[in-house]
Design an enzyme around this catalytic site. Structure first.
Site, short mmCIF file in Angstrom:
data_model
loop_
_atom_site.label_atom_id
_atom_site.label_comp_id
_atom_site.label_asym_id
_atom_site.label_seq_id
_atom_site.Cartn_x
_atom_site.Cartn_y
_atom_site.Cartn_z
N SER A 182 0.85 -1.19 0.00
CA SER A 182 0.00 0.00 0.00
C SER A 182 0.89 1.25 0.00
O SER A 182 1.74 1.38 -0.88
CB SER A 182 -0.95 -0.05 1.20
OG SER A 182 -2.00 0.84 1.04
N ASP A 395 -8.71 -6.21 -4.79
CA ASP A 395 -8.39 -5.04 -3.98
C ASP A 395 -9.49 -3.99 -4.11
O ASP A 395 -9.81 -3.56 -5.22
CB ASP A 395 -7.04 -4.46 -4.44
CG ASP A 395 -6.45 -3.45 -3.47
OD1 ASP A 395 -7.23 -2.71 -2.84
OD2 ASP A 395 -5.22 -3.39 -3.36
N HIS A 435 -6.89 -6.04 -0.45
CA HIS A 435 -5.81 -5.07 -0.30
C HIS A 435 -4.71 -5.63 0.61
O HIS A 435 -4.91 -5.71 1.82
CB HIS A 435 -6.36 -3.76 0.24
CG HIS A 435 -5.35 -2.66 0.22
ND1 HIS A 435 -4.72 -2.26 -0.94
CD2 HIS A 435 -4.85 -1.88 1.20
CE1 HIS A 435 -3.89 -1.27 -0.66
NE2 HIS A 435 -3.94 -1.03 0.63
#
Ligand code: NAG
Ligand code: NAG
Ligand code: NAG
Ligand code: NAG
Ligand code: NAG
Ligand code: NAG
Ligand code: NAG
Ligand code: NAG
Ligand code: NAG
Ligand code: NAG
Ligand code: NAG
Length: 539
Positions: A182, A395, A435
């Site tokens: 991320s 995601d 994610h």
């Protein structure tokens, strides 16, 4: 002087010398711009108590190996500073591993440092120069803090952290690694681009690399589904029905009906199958969508396009519905508005309903913190670095397509320079992964491969891939084999346990393939066994 045994992964067998684990011992080894906040020994199997008030990462890691825990503060631009943490295990494997951060969180990510220390790495995490939750972006009113967050804090923490590590063990570090997802993925790619000397190997997951477009898009996608009173608003209660219809249509289209959507881009999804019939009085209870709600679905699955047909940002993939947090609630995720208010400087009073393309233009002009990553990462190639990049196809926070967009543009930028990517930069899609970690319960896709943040998602004392501690299943070990032995990973086998908490039995394993190849079922054998799959080029 203290002596311990050295027995980490691939390490020499023998004894390691180390300085005292005390503030004064570290202070003596550091340059003048760095000062020690604390340094103390943590005993085997103890909990490291995260300092009170650490807003970004308050969770304390448990069950640590015996190690020296250190916190160091570094002077930066103007009066600003940033801090970083180090775990220096007694059983050191001779290597340094920096971990990344998440969102706009400010704080040392102690929790994600813990798994690395169990392999024997000296692990480091920077606080990025501020102390804050994602909900509070006021720290970014200080331009120096923004520059620290964008790139200075990671680089300076790595440089200073290496000095402290080598001094403590009184020995040079053999290899330097990075693992982040991320924002952590962005930090890794930014390091490759701007500070290529920092690492030998970089593992970058679901990178927020295009910060200047990702954050405005975070506001824009929320507005597709707001206000909640609009006839086109899709209440979150309907997301599971949408997700089910997506699996129904897109799963068989990838060639095998196994509940996993392996080719979301190849799916010709038809939202009209979700339309309510005439006799329905309440769409939410009936689990169907009205015509205006169907238009919202089209917006969600369509790339964000700006003035003059400019491509602004890729859409969320079908299959991401179980993680549609950006589309829930009465306002956008705070990451979007905080970016606009404080990093772009529109101020506390900016109202997200005033969002328009001027916001995007301002972000392109200002590039706060120089955070966006350039496509020319040739310097990292030139110094012999290795880059392993991955992104989950389910995601719901950072569109998966932003990763292949990055890879493709790096290829377009470097091929004319005579640089072939396969020898040093490999990208892997992870079908069915959300994610950075996890998978929808309706898919149960293999998602675990010891990527950044993944161990903590299984349990507080986990590291590596339980049951499969080898370079075929563990992305960090795969990276080490690539850097240290020249064994480049063609595939990484991802695992889904029957019960993520116990990790006792495997539900499914499947190879992740190097882009642009895709995993295809061989046609015979157990579909849940990795050897029944092969990586095939579609082009
Ligand atoms: C670590 O501590 C936990 C509880 O605090 C205990 O159950 C466990 O047996 C300990 N493990 C080792 C290896 O000492
Ligand atoms: C972070 O902020 C909190 C709340 O203001 C404070 O209690 C804490 O000491 C701060 N921590 C650091 C490391 O600055
Ligand atoms: C640094 O802090 C001092 C004292 O608070 C202040 O006078 C000075 O303007 C600050 N300098 C910068 C560059 O922010
Ligand atoms: C937000 O953070 C600032 C410091 O950066 C602090 O002064 C303020 O109280 C915080 N606001 C909230 C609502 O926590
Ligand atoms: C700290 O100071 C040293 C010595 O002046 C310098 O080489 C180094 O770049 C500085 N480190 C940071 C992170 O600014
Ligand atoms: C509503 O209409 C659909 C098809 O038009 C039909 O299948 C369904 O049974 C109807 N439901 C009710 C409650 O009448
Ligand atoms: C439809 O049903 C949902 C869930 O029971 C309820 O929250 C909502 O208020 C209903 N909508 C209308 C228009 O009655
Ligand atoms: C779109 O095109 C118009 C006319 O050529 C130009 O004035 C404007 O700057 C363009 N906008 C963008 C975002 O490129
Ligand atoms: C910002 O990034 C560019 C490359 O994108 C680099 O050339 C420049 O030095 C960076 N600026 C700062 C202040 O680091
Ligand atoms: C490199 O290869 C040797 C010999 O096969 C092996 O023992 C070692 O563990 C490998 N190192 C890494 C980092 O994979
Ligand atoms: C997984 O294992 C844990 C620990 O034994 C147990 O509490 C939990 O109920 C299990 N979960 C499932 C879905 O079986």
């Amino acid at each position: 002087m203290r002596w311990g045994t050295l027995s980490g992964y691939g390490a020499l067998v023998g004894a390691v010398r180390a300085l005292e684990c005390s503030p004064s011992a570290f202070q003596a080894a550091l340059p003048q711009n760095a000062s020690v906040n604390f340094a103390y020994q943590v005993k085997a199997n103890e909990t490291f108590q995260v300092p009170a008030g650490d807003l970004g990462y308050p969770t304390s890691p448990t069950g640590l190996p015996s190690l020296c825990a250190v916190s160091i503060q570094v002077q930066s631009l103007g009066n600003s500073t940033y801090g970083f943490g180090l775990y220096l295990p007694d059983n050191w494997n001779g290597r340094f591993l920096a971990m990344g951060n998440g969102g706009l969180l400010g704080g040392v990510n102690w929790l994600d440092m813990a798994p690395g220390s169990r392999y024997g790495f000296a692990t480091m995490s920077t606080d990025t120069g501020h102390n804050a939750t994602n909900a509070n972006g006021t720290w970014a009113k200080d331009p120096n803090a923004v520059e620290n967050w964008g790139h200075l804090a990671m680089h300076g923490s790595v440089v200073t952290g290496k000095i402290a590590t080598a001094a403590y063990y009184e020995e040079d570090i053999s290899y330097n690694y990075y693992s982040g997802c991320s924002t952590g993925g962005r930090q890794g790619l930014k390091e490759a681009q701007e500070y290529p000397e920092d690492f030998d190997g970089i593992l970058a997951g679901a990178p927020a690399w295009w910060t200047s477009h990702l954050q405005p898009w975070t506001v824009k996608i929320a507005l597709y589904n707001l206000p909640e009173t609009a006839d086109y608003h899709i209440p979150p209660a309907l997301f599971p029905a949408i997700g089910d219809e997506v699996i129904k249509q897109c799963d068989p289209q990838d060639g095998l009906t196994d509940s996993i959507i392996s080719n979301p881009l190849g799916c010709n999804f038809r939202p009209e199958e979700l339309l309510c019939s005439a006799n329905v009085t309440n769409a939410t209870t009936a689990g169907c969508l009205t015509a205006p709600q169907i238009s919202t679905l089209y917006n969600i699955y369509t790339d964000s396009i700006g003035e003059n047909q400019t491509f602004l940002f890729p859409h969320l993939y079908p299959g991401s519905e179980a993680q549609w947090v950006l589309l829930s609630g009465s306002e956008p995720n705070p990451l979007g508005p905080n970016y606009v208010k404080y990093l772009l400087g529109l101020g506390d009073d900016w109202n997200f309903y005033d969002f328009d393309e001027d916001v995007q233009r301002l972000a392109d002009k200002l590039q706060p913190g120089n955070a966006t990553v350039d496509f020319d990462i040739s310097a990292f190639h030139n110094k012999g670095g290795k880059l392993l990049h991955y992104h989950g196809m389910a995601d719901g926070l950072i569109p998966t397509g932003s990763s292949n967009y990055f890879y493709n543009h790096v290829e377009s930028t470097l091929t004319p320079q005579g640089i072939d990517l396969d020898s040093w930069y490999r990208f892997f899609f992870v079908p069915g992964m959300q994610h950075c970690s996890g998978t929808p319960t309706t898919m149960n896709a293999p998602w675990y491969f010891a990527g950044a943040n993944q161990a903590a998602a299984l349990g507080n004392t986990v590291y590596g891939v339980p049951g499969f501690r080898d370079e075929k299943h563990d992305a960090l070990l795969a990276m080490m084999a690539w850097v240290e032995n020249g064994t480049a990973p063609d595939t990484i086998i991802a695992t889904k346990y029957k019960n993520d908490t116990t990790q006792a039995e495997v539900l499914r394993q499947r190879p992740l393939c190097m882009y642009p190849k895709e995993a295809k079922y061989k046609g015979t054998g157990d579909v849940d066994a990795a050897e029944s799959w092969e990586c095939k080029s579609l082009y």
